[in-house]
Design a protein around this motif. Structure first.
Motif, PDB file in Angstrom:
ATOM      1  N   ILE A  33      35.355  44.883  39.546  1.00  0.00           N
ATOM      2  CA  ILE A  33      36.450  44.373  40.380  1.00  0.00           C
ATOM      3  C   ILE A  33      37.297  45.512  40.929  1.00  0.00           C
ATOM      4  CG2 ILE A  33      38.618  43.066  40.316  1.00  0.00           C
ATOM      5  CD1 ILE A  33      37.208  41.172  38.306  1.00  0.00           C
ATOM      6  N   ASN A  34      37.702  46.429  40.051  1.00  0.00           N
ATOM      7  CA  ASN A  34      38.562  47.533  40.491  1.00  0.00           C
ATOM      8  C   ASN A  34      37.857  48.458  41.463  1.00  0.00           C
ATOM      9  OD1 ASN A  34      40.618  46.531  38.951  1.00  0.00           O
ATOM     10  ND2 ASN A  34      40.589  48.158  37.420  1.00  0.00           N
ATOM     11  N   CYS A  35      36.556  48.668  41.242  1.00  0.00           N
ATOM     12  CA  CYS A  35      35.800  49.538  42.147  1.00  0.00           C
ATOM     13  C   CYS A  35      35.699  48.915  43.542  1.00  0.00           C
ATOM     14  CB  CYS A  35      34.406  49.800  41.573  1.00  0.00           C
ATOM     15  SG  CYS A  35      33.438  50.982  42.539  1.00  0.00           S
ATOM     16  N   ILE A  36      35.432  47.625  43.601  1.00  0.00           N
ATOM     17  CA  ILE A  36      35.312  46.959  44.906  1.00  0.00           C
ATOM     18  C   ILE A  36      36.660  46.953  45.627  1.00  0.00           C
ATOM     19  CG2 ILE A  36      34.862  44.759  46.055  1.00  0.00           C
ATOM     20  CD1 ILE A  36      32.807  44.162  43.847  1.00  0.00           C
ATOM     21  N   ILE A  37      37.722  46.601  44.912  1.00  0.00           N
ATOM     22  CA  ILE A  37      39.049  46.581  45.533  1.00  0.00           C
ATOM     23  C   ILE A  37      39.429  47.976  46.026  1.00  0.00           C
ATOM     24  CG2 ILE A  37      41.526  46.277  45.095  1.00  0.00           C
ATOM     25  CD1 ILE A  37      40.770  43.989  43.171  1.00  0.00           C
ATOM     26  N   SER A  38      39.235  48.978  45.174  1.00  0.00           N
ATOM     27  CA  SER A  38      39.581  50.351  45.556  1.00  0.00           C
ATOM     28  C   SER A  38      38.779  50.809  46.765  1.00  0.00           C
ATOM     29  CB  SER A  38      39.337  51.298  44.372  1.00  0.00           C
ATOM     30  OG  SER A  38      40.187  51.003  43.295  1.00  0.00           O
ATOM     31  N   SER A  39      37.499  50.501  46.771  1.00  0.00           N
ATOM     32  CA  SER A  39      36.644  50.910  47.895  1.00  0.00           C
ATOM     33  C   SER A  39      37.146  50.306  49.200  1.00  0.00           C
ATOM     34  CB  SER A  39      35.188  50.489  47.636  1.00  0.00           C
ATOM     35  OG  SER A  39      34.662  51.140  46.501  1.00  0.00           O
ATOM     36  N   GLN A  40      37.468  49.027  49.169  1.00  0.00           N
ATOM     37  CA  GLN A  40      37.962  48.361  50.376  1.00  0.00           C
ATOM     38  C   GLN A  40      39.277  48.971  50.846  1.00  0.00           C
ATOM     39  OE1 GLN A  40      36.380  46.171  52.208  1.00  0.00           O
ATOM     40  NE2 GLN A  40      34.657  45.844  50.829  1.00  0.00           N
ATOM     41  N   LEU A  41      40.184  49.247  49.914  1.00  0.00           N
ATOM     42  CA  LEU A  41      41.487  49.788  50.297  1.00  0.00           C
ATOM     43  C   LEU A  41      41.380  51.235  50.763  1.00  0.00           C
ATOM     44  CD1 LEU A  41      43.747  48.179  47.554  1.00  0.00           C
ATOM     45  CD2 LEU A  41      43.564  47.554  49.966  1.00  0.00           C
ATOM     46  N   PHE A  42      40.518  52.032  50.125  1.00  0.00           N
ATOM     47  CA  PHE A  42      40.316  53.399  50.583  1.00  0.00           C
ATOM     48  C   PHE A  42      39.770  53.407  52.016  1.00  0.00           C
ATOM     49  CE2 PHE A  42      39.887  55.138  46.025  1.00  0.00           C
ATOM     50  CZ  PHE A  42      41.171  55.657  46.048  1.00  0.00           C
ATOM     51  N   LYS A  43      38.828  52.533  52.304  1.00  0.00           N
ATOM     52  CA  LYS A  43      38.270  52.478  53.661  1.00  0.00           C
ATOM     53  C   LYS A  43      39.349  52.089  54.676  1.00  0.00           C
ATOM     54  CE  LYS A  43      34.610  49.945  52.379  1.00  0.00           C
ATOM     55  NZ  LYS A  43      33.320  49.195  52.473  1.00  0.00           N
ATOM     56  N   LYS A  44      40.191  51.145  54.304  1.00  0.00           N
ATOM     57  CA  LYS A  44      41.278  50.739  55.198  1.00  0.00           C
ATOM     58  C   LYS A  44      42.278  51.878  55.410  1.00  0.00           C
ATOM     59  CE  LYS A  44      40.374  46.350  56.057  1.00  0.00           C
ATOM     60  NZ  LYS A  44      40.167  45.856  57.459  1.00  0.00           N
ATOM     61  N   LEU A  45      42.596  52.590  54.338  1.00  0.00           N
ATOM     62  CA  LEU A  45      43.530  53.709  54.451  1.00  0.00           C
ATOM     63  C   LEU A  45      42.957  54.828  55.307  1.00  0.00           C
ATOM     64  CD1 LEU A  45      44.881  53.717  50.802  1.00  0.00           C
ATOM     65  CD2 LEU A  45      46.271  53.404  52.852  1.00  0.00           C
ATOM     66  N   GLU A  46      41.672  55.122  55.117  1.00  0.00           N
ATOM     67  CA  GLU A  46      41.009  56.144  55.950  1.00  0.00           C
ATOM     68  C   GLU A  46      41.105  55.763  57.424  1.00  0.00           C
ATOM     69  OE1 GLU A  46      39.393  59.019  55.450  1.00  0.00           O
ATOM     70  OE2 GLU A  46      39.029  59.155  53.292  1.00  0.00           O
ATOM     71  N   ALA A  47      40.897  54.481  57.710  1.00  0.00           N
ATOM     72  CA  ALA A  47      40.972  54.012  59.101  1.00  0.00           C
ATOM     73  C   ALA A  47      42.381  54.130  59.656  1.00  0.00           C
ATOM     74  CB  ALA A  47      40.494  52.558  59.182  1.00  0.00           C
ATOM     75  N   ASN A  48      43.364  54.221  58.750  1.00  0.00           N
ATOM     76  CA  ASN A  48      44.764  54.372  59.167  1.00  0.00           C
ATOM     77  C   ASN A  48      45.255  55.803  59.042  1.00  0.00           C
ATOM     78  OD1 ASN A  48      46.421  51.607  59.709  1.00  0.00           O
ATOM     79  ND2 ASN A  48      44.657  51.222  58.397  1.00  0.00           N
ATOM     80  N   GLY A  49      44.329  56.742  58.939  1.00  0.00           N
ATOM     81  CA  GLY A  49      44.687  58.158  58.992  1.00  0.00           C
ATOM     82  C   GLY A  49      45.028  58.816  57.671  1.00  0.00           C
ATOM     83  N   ILE A  50      44.846  58.114  56.540  1.00  0.00           N
ATOM     84  CA  ILE A  50      45.118  58.689  55.221  1.00  0.00           C
ATOM     85  C   ILE A  50      43.815  59.260  54.656  1.00  0.00           C
ATOM     86  CG2 ILE A  50      45.918  58.260  52.866  1.00  0.00           C
ATOM     87  CD1 ILE A  50      48.129  57.984  54.918  1.00  0.00           C
ATOM     88  N   LYS A  51      43.801  60.550  54.358  1.00  0.00           N
ATOM     89  CA  LYS A  51      42.593  61.171  53.822  1.00  0.00           C
ATOM     90  C   LYS A  51      42.473  60.880  52.328  1.00  0.00           C
ATOM     91  CE  LYS A  51      42.532  64.941  57.201  1.00  0.00           C
ATOM     92  NZ  LYS A  51      42.592  66.412  57.408  1.00  0.00           N
ATOM     93  N   THR A  52      41.301  60.391  51.915  1.00  0.00           N
ATOM     94  CA  THR A  52      41.065  60.041  50.518  1.00  0.00           C
ATOM     95  C   THR A  52      39.808  60.745  50.010  1.00  0.00           C
ATOM     96  OG1 THR A  52      39.554  58.145  50.708  1.00  0.00           O
ATOM     97  CG2 THR A  52      41.881  57.743  51.189  1.00  0.00           C
ATOM     98  N   HIS A  53      39.570  60.604  48.711  1.00  0.00           N
ATOM     99  CA  HIS A  53      38.370  61.202  48.120  1.00  0.00           C
ATOM    100  C   HIS A  53      37.148  60.288  48.262  1.00  0.00           C
ATOM    101  CE1 HIS A  53      38.689  59.279  43.813  1.00  0.00           C
ATOM    102  NE2 HIS A  53      38.958  58.407  44.757  1.00  0.00           N
ATOM    103  N   PHE A  54      37.327  59.094  48.803  1.00  0.00           N
ATOM    104  CA  PHE A  54      36.261  58.097  48.876  1.00  0.00           C
ATOM    105  C   PHE A  54      35.153  58.514  49.839  1.00  0.00           C
ATOM    106  CE2 PHE A  54      34.423  54.324  50.927  1.00  0.00           C
ATOM    107  CZ  PHE A  54      33.932  53.642  49.815  1.00  0.00           C
ATOM    108  N   ILE A  55      33.900  58.369  49.389  1.00  0.00           N
ATOM    109  CA  ILE A  55      32.735  58.591  50.260  1.00  0.00           C
ATOM    110  C   ILE A  55      32.027  57.262  50.510  1.00  0.00           C
ATOM    111  CG2 ILE A  55      30.491  59.730  50.512  1.00  0.00           C
ATOM    112  CD1 ILE A  55      31.594  62.024  48.789  1.00  0.00           C
ATOM    113  N   ASP A  56      31.542  56.638  49.430  1.00  0.00           N
ATOM    114  CA  ASP A  56      30.908  55.328  49.532  1.00  0.00           C
ATOM    115  C   ASP A  56      30.791  54.724  48.139  1.00  0.00           C
ATOM    116  OD1 ASP A  56      28.738  56.573  48.280  1.00  0.00           O
ATOM    117  OD2 ASP A  56      27.555  56.731  50.107  1.00  0.00           O
ATOM    118  N   SER A  57      30.246  53.524  48.103  1.00  0.00           N
ATOM    119  CA  SER A  57      30.074  52.816  46.833  1.00  0.00           C
ATOM    120  C   SER A  57      28.612  52.415  46.702  1.00  0.00           C
ATOM    121  CB  SER A  57      30.983  51.583  46.785  1.00  0.00           C
ATOM    122  OG  SER A  57      30.843  50.898  45.567  1.00  0.00           O
ATOM    123  N   PRO A  58      27.796  53.216  45.973  1.00  0.00           N
ATOM    124  CA  PRO A  58      26.363  52.943  45.871  1.00  0.00           C
ATOM    125  C   PRO A  58      26.022  51.735  45.006  1.00  0.00           C
ATOM    126  CG  PRO A  58      26.944  54.821  44.506  1.00  0.00           C
ATOM    127  CD  PRO A  58      28.169  54.473  45.300  1.00  0.00           C
TER     128      PRO A  58
END
Length: 253
Positions: free
Chosen positions: A57-82
């Motif tokens: 649950i936490n991995c899916i939520i975090s992945s979705q929010l990191f992708k949204k933040l990246e789209a809003n100009g916030i640089k994160t450590h997220f690459i993808d969720s295999p």
């Protein structure tokens, strides 16, 4: 123990195991694999337990929010969720700071100041805590933070501005989910180019989330406070948060 991985992922060895995740090295020295755990802790690991399916649950939520933040100009450590419980991330050197953003009085803010729980703050508050379990993660003044050389003055300014930007986005996103963002914890790290990246996770483990439609002070809780305060129905709350996040994301696509 590491679970199944896609055949294209080459994992070498365990680099670090924390309270909520295990980090593994990969064939790329600048990429790590984070495996999210179901383990739950509170009060600096004085209370321990497990929350069914929490890692996924936490991995899916975090992945979705990191992708949204990246789209809003916030640089994160997220690459993808295999895999649903795994996240591929950029290797960073974590700054030993827990950055807490508060919108509403709760938790230690209420305990230490006497502000009634639920008091809406006139403006968001950003606090820095020393990430050190042995010392109890103490609240830092800016002078102490600089004295200990935990970050430079410039880095502190950048992190505070990022935290406020992240808060602005998250408050709006959670509001669309029918959830009030009370406060949350962030961690930041430096990549190989010394860029500051948002790291760790954003989930019910790290956010204090209240059901906007619920007024009962116990029933409204949708985060790790249910575990921390023995409120019960922890798994149901995490599942409900996940469903609302996915529904909100789907409605935007």
């Amino acid at each position: 123990m590491l679970k199944s991985l896609p055949p294209t992922m080459s994992v070498h060895s365990k680099l670090y195991e924390g309270k909520a995740k295990i980090l593994y090295t990969t064939d790329n020295p600048e990429v790590l694999l984070a495996d999210f755990k179901d383990d739950a802790t509170a009060f600096n690991a004085q209370k321990r337990g497990s929350i069914l399916d929490k890692g996924r649950i936490n991995c899916i939520i975090s992945s979705q929010l990191f992708k949204k933040l990246e789209a809003n100009g916030i640089k994160t450590h997220f690459i993808d969720s295999p895999a649903p419980h795994q996240m591929r991330v950029k290797a960073v050197k974590i700054l030993p700071l827990e950055v807490v953003v508060r919108n509403i009085a709760a938790g230690s803010l209420s305990q230490q100041t006497g502000l009634p729980v639920g008091t809406v703050l006139k403006q968001p508050m950003v606090e820095f805590y020393y990430k050190n379990d042995q010392l109890g993660d103490p609240l830092l003044t800016s002078d102490r933070l600089l004295l200990m050389e935990l970050a430079t003055a410039e880095q502190v300014d950048i992190i505070k501005n990022l935290a406020l930007q992240i808060n602005e986005f998250l408050r709006s996103f959670w509001q669309q989910c029918g959830i009030t963002l009370v406060d949350f914890k962030l961690e930041f790290g430096l990549d190989s180019q010394q860029q500051i990246l948002l790291a760790d996770e954003i989930s019910p483990d790290t956010c204090r989330l209240w059901d906007t439609a619920e007024t009962d002070p116990n029933r409204r809780v949708m985060d790790k406070d249910r575990f921390r305060r023995d409120l019960g129905n922890v798994e149901d709350a995490y599942q409900e948060v996940l469903q609302r996040v996915l529904q909100t994301v789907d409605s935007k696509n």
